[in-house]
Each structure stands twice: as structure tokens, then as C-alpha cells.
Design an enzyme around this catalytic site. Structure first.
Site, PDB file in Angstrom:
ATOM      1  N   ARG A 118       0.805  -1.236   0.000  1.00  0.00           N
ATOM      2  CA  ARG A 118       0.000   0.000   0.000  1.00  0.00           C
ATOM      3  C   ARG A 118       0.833   1.279   0.000  1.00  0.00           C
ATOM      4  NH1 ARG A 118      -2.832  -3.268   3.441  1.00  0.00           N
ATOM      5  NH2 ARG A 118      -4.731  -4.072   2.514  1.00  0.00           N
ATOM      6  N   LYS A 140       3.398  11.850 -11.094  1.00  0.00           N
ATOM      7  CA  LYS A 140       2.630  10.961 -11.981  1.00  0.00           C
ATOM      8  C   LYS A 140       3.473   9.715 -12.222  1.00  0.00           C
ATOM      9  CE  LYS A 140      -0.329  13.956 -14.759  1.00  0.00           C
ATOM     10  NZ  LYS A 140      -0.607  14.388 -16.130  1.00  0.00           N
ATOM     11  N   GLU A 182      11.058  19.836 -23.709  1.00  0.00           N
ATOM     12  CA  GLU A 182      10.228  20.091 -22.523  1.00  0.00           C
ATOM     13  C   GLU A 182      10.678  21.378 -21.818  1.00  0.00           C
ATOM     14  OE1 GLU A 182       7.539  18.402 -21.928  1.00  0.00           O
ATOM     15  OE2 GLU A 182       7.825  16.349 -22.646  1.00  0.00           O
ATOM     16  N   LYS A 231       7.386  23.732 -12.497  1.00  0.00           N
ATOM     17  CA  LYS A 231       6.479  22.584 -12.415  1.00  0.00           C
ATOM     18  C   LYS A 231       5.882  22.496 -11.011  1.00  0.00           C
ATOM     19  CE  LYS A 231       5.609  17.833 -13.638  1.00  0.00           C
ATOM     20  NZ  LYS A 231       5.993  16.646 -14.395  1.00  0.00           N
ATOM     21  N   GLU A 241      -4.546  17.244 -11.747  1.00  0.00           N
ATOM     22  CA  GLU A 241      -4.920  17.730 -13.084  1.00  0.00           C
ATOM     23  C   GLU A 241      -6.416  17.941 -13.264  1.00  0.00           C
ATOM     24  OE1 GLU A 241      -2.395  16.152 -16.197  1.00  0.00           O
ATOM     25  OE2 GLU A 241      -3.808  16.801 -17.729  1.00  0.00           O
ATOM     26  N   ARG A 245      -3.021  22.123 -14.194  1.00  0.00           N
ATOM     27  CA  ARG A 245      -1.914  21.224 -14.549  1.00  0.00           C
ATOM     28  C   ARG A 245      -1.894  20.874 -16.035  1.00  0.00           C
ATOM     29  NH1 ARG A 245       0.815  16.276 -11.042  1.00  0.00           N
ATOM     30  NH2 ARG A 245       2.369  15.765 -12.603  1.00  0.00           N
ATOM     31  N   ASN A 249       0.736  20.263 -20.720  1.00  0.00           N
ATOM     32  CA  ASN A 249       0.558  19.516 -21.970  1.00  0.00           C
ATOM     33  C   ASN A 249       0.664  20.414 -23.200  1.00  0.00           C
ATOM     34  OD1 ASN A 249       0.190  16.852 -21.098  1.00  0.00           O
ATOM     35  ND2 ASN A 249      -1.838  17.408 -20.341  1.00  0.00           N
ATOM     36  N   HIS A 252       1.393  19.087 -26.573  1.00  0.00           N
ATOM     37  CA  HIS A 252       1.258  17.627 -26.459  1.00  0.00           C
ATOM     38  C   HIS A 252       0.026  17.062 -27.169  1.00  0.00           C
ATOM     39  CE1 HIS A 252       4.518  18.065 -23.660  1.00  0.00           C
ATOM     40  NE2 HIS A 252       4.522  16.793 -23.335  1.00  0.00           N
ATOM     41  N   HIS A 256       0.924  13.854 -29.127  1.00  0.00           N
ATOM     42  CA  HIS A 256       0.424  12.507 -28.850  1.00  0.00           C
ATOM     43  C   HIS A 256      -0.089  11.834 -30.124  1.00  0.00           C
ATOM     44  CE1 HIS A 256      -0.124  13.586 -24.344  1.00  0.00           C
ATOM     45  NE2 HIS A 256       1.078  13.126 -24.598  1.00  0.00           N
ATOM     46  N   HIS A 269       9.716  11.376 -27.831  1.00  0.00           N
ATOM     47  CA  HIS A 269       8.638  12.190 -27.272  1.00  0.00           C
ATOM     48  C   HIS A 269       8.933  13.685 -27.477  1.00  0.00           C
ATOM     49  CE1 HIS A 269       5.456  13.529 -24.683  1.00  0.00           C
ATOM     50  NE2 HIS A 269       6.312  14.138 -23.888  1.00  0.00           N
TER      51      HIS A 269
HETATM   52  N1  LIG Z   1       5.629  11.160 -14.910  1.00  0.00           N
HETATM   53  C1  LIG Z   1       5.584  12.226 -15.665  1.00  0.00           C
HETATM   54  O1  LIG Z   1       5.115  13.289 -15.277  1.00  0.00           O
HETATM   55  C2  LIG Z   1       6.178  12.149 -17.049  1.00  0.00           C
HETATM   56  C3  LIG Z   1       6.423  13.315 -17.764  1.00  0.00           C
HETATM   57  C4  LIG Z   1       7.025  13.206 -19.009  1.00  0.00           C
HETATM   58  C5  LIG Z   1       7.369  11.959 -19.502  1.00  0.00           C
HETATM   59  N2  LIG Z   1       7.097  10.832 -18.773  1.00  0.00           N
HETATM   60  C6  LIG Z   1       7.480   9.494 -19.266  1.00  0.00           C
HETATM   61  O2  LIG Z   1       8.905   9.447 -19.364  1.00  0.00           O
HETATM   62  C7  LIG Z   1       9.255   8.512 -20.362  1.00  0.00           C
HETATM   63  C8  LIG Z   1      10.348   9.103 -21.234  1.00  0.00           C
HETATM   64  O3  LIG Z   1      11.471   9.386 -20.435  1.00  0.00           O
HETATM   65  P1  LIG Z   1      12.939   9.507 -21.053  1.00  0.00           P
HETATM   66  O4  LIG Z   1      12.904  10.443 -22.182  1.00  0.00           O
HETATM   67  O5  LIG Z   1      13.856   9.765 -19.926  1.00  0.00           O
HETATM   68  O6  LIG Z   1      13.153   8.060 -21.726  1.00  0.00           O
HETATM   69  P2  LIG Z   1      13.924   6.753 -21.235  1.00  0.00           P
HETATM   70  O7  LIG Z   1      13.735   6.507 -19.809  1.00  0.00           O
HETATM   71  O8  LIG Z   1      13.545   5.676 -22.187  1.00  0.00           O
HETATM   72  O9  LIG Z   1      15.457   7.129 -21.502  1.00  0.00           O
HETATM   73  C9  LIG Z   1      15.883   7.400 -22.817  1.00  0.00           C
HETATM   74  C10 LIG Z   1      17.114   6.551 -23.187  1.00  0.00           C
HETATM   75  O10 LIG Z   1      18.258   7.069 -22.515  1.00  0.00           O
HETATM   76  C11 LIG Z   1      18.925   6.027 -21.809  1.00  0.00           C
HETATM   77  N3  LIG Z   1      19.581   6.679 -20.670  1.00  0.00           N
HETATM   78  C12 LIG Z   1      19.029   7.015 -19.484  1.00  0.00           C
HETATM   79  N4  LIG Z   1      19.934   7.705 -18.756  1.00  0.00           N
HETATM   80  C13 LIG Z   1      21.063   7.772 -19.493  1.00  0.00           C
HETATM   81  C14 LIG Z   1      22.336   8.373 -19.285  1.00  0.00           C
HETATM   82  N5  LIG Z   1      22.591   9.072 -18.183  1.00  0.00           N
HETATM   83  N6  LIG Z   1      23.271   8.266 -20.253  1.00  0.00           N
HETATM   84  C15 LIG Z   1      22.989   7.603 -21.413  1.00  0.00           C
HETATM   85  N7  LIG Z   1      21.803   7.030 -21.671  1.00  0.00           N
HETATM   86  C16 LIG Z   1      20.850   7.120 -20.720  1.00  0.00           C
HETATM   87  C17 LIG Z   1      17.815   5.066 -21.474  1.00  0.00           C
HETATM   88  O11 LIG Z   1      18.332   3.797 -21.166  1.00  0.00           O
HETATM   89  C18 LIG Z   1      17.005   5.095 -22.754  1.00  0.00           C
HETATM   90  O12 LIG Z   1      17.602   4.287 -23.731  1.00  0.00           O
HETATM   91  C19 LIG Z   1       7.984   8.162 -21.099  1.00  0.00           C
HETATM   92  O13 LIG Z   1       7.582   6.868 -20.729  1.00  0.00           O
HETATM   93  C20 LIG Z   1       6.971   9.184 -20.623  1.00  0.00           C
HETATM   94  O14 LIG Z   1       5.656   8.689 -20.587  1.00  0.00           O
HETATM   95  C21 LIG Z   1       6.512  10.918 -17.564  1.00  0.00           C
HETATM   96 ZN   LIG Z   2       6.068  15.606 -22.399  1.00  0.00          ZN
END
Ligand SMILES: NC(=O)c1ccc[n+]([C@@H]2O[C@H](COP(=O)([O-])OP(=O)(O)OC[C@H]3O[C@@H](n4cnc5c(N)ncnc54)[C@H](O)[C@@H]3O)[C@@H](O)[C@H]2O)c1
Ligand SMILES: [Zn+2]
Length: 361
Positions: A118, A140, A182, A231, A241, A245, A249, A252, A256, A269
Site C-alpha cells: 500500500r 505521476k 520540454e 512545475k 490535473e 496542470r 501539456n 502535447h 500525442h 517524445h
Molecule cells: N511522470 C511524468 O510526469 C512524465 C512526464 C514526461 C514523460 N514521462 C514518461 O517518461 C518517459 C520518457 O522518459 P525519457 O525520455 O527519460 O526516456 P527513457 O527513460 O527511455 O530514456 C531514454 C534513453 O536514454 C537512456 N539513458 C538514461 N539515462 C542515461 C544516461 N545518463 N546516459 C545515457 N543514456 C541514458 C535510457 O536507457 C534510454 O535508452 C515516457 O515513458 C513518458 O511517458 C513521464
Molecule cells: Zn512531455
């Protein structure tokens, strides 16, 4: 080291720091111990990040789970693996899960922490620019379902975020730019974030292009600090949201649809977001919400950072529009748009004419 405090006024008063600095990860547990009483830790990471930084996050009371790398693995199967591992190592209620990686690992590990017994303590060590300025902050957490992204998830805040800028040095250019998209987004919505201070992010970005592109440590730390503070201001006012919030987006709604129509494997992304932001600026200019001068200034910023602004293929506009209508953020069949209305200001508008939406594409 810089410190941004994330305040969340949800059901109960809670806040947590984002510590921003170089080499923080070398002494990670020194910081972590201040924010959790955990005796045992489960560190969640992936194969790539483990090779780069796994050793630094080692500790005698830490167990590790190393998942395969990629958005396709952000699913229930991997979530189950994390939970299995937690049970196997007898992780208890007072213990903690640590996420070491980008947004994929952070979202998944955070979701696991939110449901295991939990809810147990959760620590974020984001290693991508996107994760340091966006996904690790705000609570999130989710995994994907075959019918949609982030379909199964939760709101669950970490106890601490450790943003080590050293980790950004190993990011490839494409991933770094994905984070920058972003960052620019925050510049375009800064006034609407209603922060106590005017950070002048837009001007900061205009003045520091080459330093940011070279990943200058001090400047990048300042950048992360500003983005997290903005943020925080938004999430503090609207954690779940219900209104404000949604401004996060910005760009976005188009993005999307681009991601979905290209099956999440053509654009990152951030690439979809920068193209999506240009589309929404087009839309705002066409309708007359913003003037040509501001439009040019915004597009110039995006292009100076060499972010993508154009699609590489033609889409059928009807299909594109339908895809936007099927987004999970749509309610009552009306597409909710975050539209620029003035310098650094946006408004959430849901009565935009279909023809205008299509014109933006
Ligand atoms: N929770 C939220 O509010 C929120 C907001 C925006 C995005 N997201 C989510 O985040 C995800 C995207 O995140 P991301 O862009 O970090 O992608 P990711 O986690 O896939 O990382 C991108 C790539 O970089 C590599 N990597 C990570 N750290 C590294 C480093 N220090 N050096 C070299 N390579 C490295 C990873 O292994 C991967 O191959 C999506 O799933 C999206 O839905 C969530
Ligand atoms: Zn985004």
C-alpha cells in the site's frame, strides 16, 4: 548544489526537495538517508544505465533489479517483476524503492512503490534531461497498456529527487534534445505557471544557447532548477490535473497524435513535442491569438536549439484529427487545447474549430 523545493498541497501537506548538482550520485546514500528511514532498498534500473552508473548507487543494503531498456518494456510484466523482487528480498513497509534511470524507469518504479504494501518510500535518481526537468517531479507514475500510454498508474510523490548533472554527459544528442523540448515548453507557459518569481526562462534560453548545447554544468543546473520550480508551482496548485496542470501539456495534443500515428518508434517524445508546439503556434497565429512578432520569436527559439519543427511525412489530416480526438485527455469529444494567447501565457480552450485544428498540422 542547488535545491528546488517541490510543494504539494494535496490531501495532506507534503513537500520534497530536488537536489541538483554534479556528482551527487557518488554520495547518494548520504542524501537518501536524510529523507527515509528505510533499512533496505530496492534499486530499479535498466541494462544501459546500470552499466554507466549502477556501481555508484551500490550499498550493502541495496538489492538491484535490472530491466531491459525501452519504452516497450514500460508494462505490467515489468511491474510484476519489480513486485516479485520486492517480495523475494522481503522489502518491508518502512523500506524504499529507488529509481535510477530516465522517465521509463522512474514512472514504473514509482508506480511499484505506490502499490507495494500500500505504498512505501520512493526516491528518484533521474538520469535523462527529460526526467530531471519533468518526469521525476510531480508524482505521476504509470505503465503503458497495449491500448494506450500511461493507462495504468497513480499519483505518488517521491521523498527525494537527486538530479546529478554528471549523468547528462553520457546522453546522446537526440535524448538531450528530447529533454530540451520540454524545457522550451516551460518558457512558453512560464506566466501561466503562476510562480512566485519571474524566472525569465525565455530570456535565459535566448542568452545561453551555446552553453546549454555544450551542457555547461552551471547553466544546466540553473535550467533544471527553474523548470522544477515552475512545475512545482503548477503541481502545488493542481496535483490531480483538474485544471491548471493541463498547461504542462502545451504542444502535447498534436504530439500525442504524432507519436500514436508513427507507433511510438519514429520520433522521440521530445521531437513530437517540438513539432507539436510549432503546430499550436501556427494555430494560434491563424486564429489571431498571438501576433506575428511573438510567433517568430518562439519559432526562432525552437530552431536555434535545432529541435525538430516539421514532420518527415504527410499525414492524412482527417486521420490525424481523429487520432487527436481519441486522446485520453479528450472529454465529451472536445479536444482540450493549450493555446498561446500572449507572451509566455497560455489558456486551456476546448472549443477550437476543426478546420483551424487541421490548419495547424
Ligand atoms: N511522470 C511524468 O510526469 C512524465 C512526464 C514526461 C514523460 N514521462 C514518461 O517518461 C518517459 C520518457 O522518459 P525519457 O525520455 O527519460 O526516456 P527513457 O527513460 O527511455 O530514456 C531514454 C534513453 O536514454 C537512456 N539513458 C538514461 N539515462 C542515461 C544516461 N545518463 N546516459 C545515457 N543514456 C541514458 C535510457 O536507457 C534510454 O535508452 C515516457 O515513458 C513518458 O511517458 C513521464
Ligand atoms: Zn512531455
Amino acid at each position: 548544489m542547488k535545491e528546488a523545493i517541490i510543494k504539494i498541497k494535496a490531501e495532506k501537506e507534503q513537500s520534497y526537495p530536488v537536489l541538483i548538482g554534479e556528482n551527487l550520485i557518488d554520495n547518494a546514500y548520504q542524501y537518501i538517508k536524510e529523507y527515509t528511514k528505510a533499512n533496505k532498498f530496492l534499486l530499479v534500473t535498466n541494462e544501459k544505465v546500470e552499466k554507466l552508473y549502477g556501481e555508484l548507487a551500490e550499498n550493502k543494503n541495496t538489492y538491484k533489479i535490472i530491466l531491459p531498456d525501452g519504452e516497450v518494456y514500460k508494462n505490467m510484466q515489468m511491474l510484476n517483476k519489480i513486485i516479485d523482487k520486492a517480495i523475494e528480498i522481503k522489502l518491508e513497509r518502512k523500506d524504499a524503492i529507488i529509481a535510477l534511470g530516465g522517465g521509463v524507469i522512474g514512472d514504473m518504479a514509482g508506480f511499484a512503490a505506490s502499490i507495494y504494501e500500500r505504498g512505501i518510500d520512493f526516491i528518484q535518481i533521474p538520469t535523462t534531461l527529460l526526467a530531471q526537468v519533468d518526469s521525476s517531479v510531480g508524482g505521476k507514475v504509470a505503465v503503458n497498456h497495449k491500448y494506450g500510454k500511461n493507462m495504468i498508474g497513480n499519483f505518488y510523490q517521491p521523498k527525494l529527487v537527486l538530479a546529478d548533472t554528471k549523468t547528462l554527459k553520457t546522453l546522446d544528442e537526440r535524448q538531450f534534445k528530447t529533454g530540451l523540448a520540454e524545457v522550451l515548453k516551460y518558457a512558453f507557459i512560464e506566466k501561466s505557471c503562476q510562480a512566485e518569481k519571474d524566472y525569465k526562462l525565455f530570456e535565459f534560453l535566448e542568452a545561453n544557447i551555446s552553453k546549454i548545447q555544450k551542457r555547461d554544468t552551471q547553466i544546466i543546473q540553473e535550467l533544471i532548477y527553474i523548470c522544477c520550480s515552475l512545475k512545482s508551482s503548477v503541481v502545488n496548485k493542481d496535483e490531480k490535473e483538474k485544471g491548471l496542470r493541463a498547461i504542462l501539456n502545451f504542444g502535447h495534443t498534436y504530439a500525442h497524435a504524432i507519436e500514436k500515428l508513427t507507433e511510438y518508434n519514429k520520433y522521440t517524445h521530445g521531437e513530437a513535442v517540438s513539432i507539436g508546439m510549432k503546430m499550436v503556434f501556427n494555430l494560434a497565429l491563424n486564429i489571431g491569438y498571438i501576433n506575428k512578432e511573438y510567433y517568430e520569436r518562439c519559432i526562432q527559439l525552437i530552431t536555434k536549439y535545432k529541435l525538430k519543427t516539421e514532420l518527415e511525412e504527410e499525414f492524412n489530416k482527417e486521420i490525424f484529427y481523429e487520432s487527436m480526438k481519441n486522446d485520453k485527455k479528450v472529454s465529451n469529444g472536445e479536444i482540450k487545447f493549450v493555446i498561446p494567447i500572449k507572451e509566455k501565457e497560455v489558456e486551456i480552450i476546448n472549443k477550437i474549430d476543426k478546420n483551424n485544428i487541421i490548419q495547424g498540422i
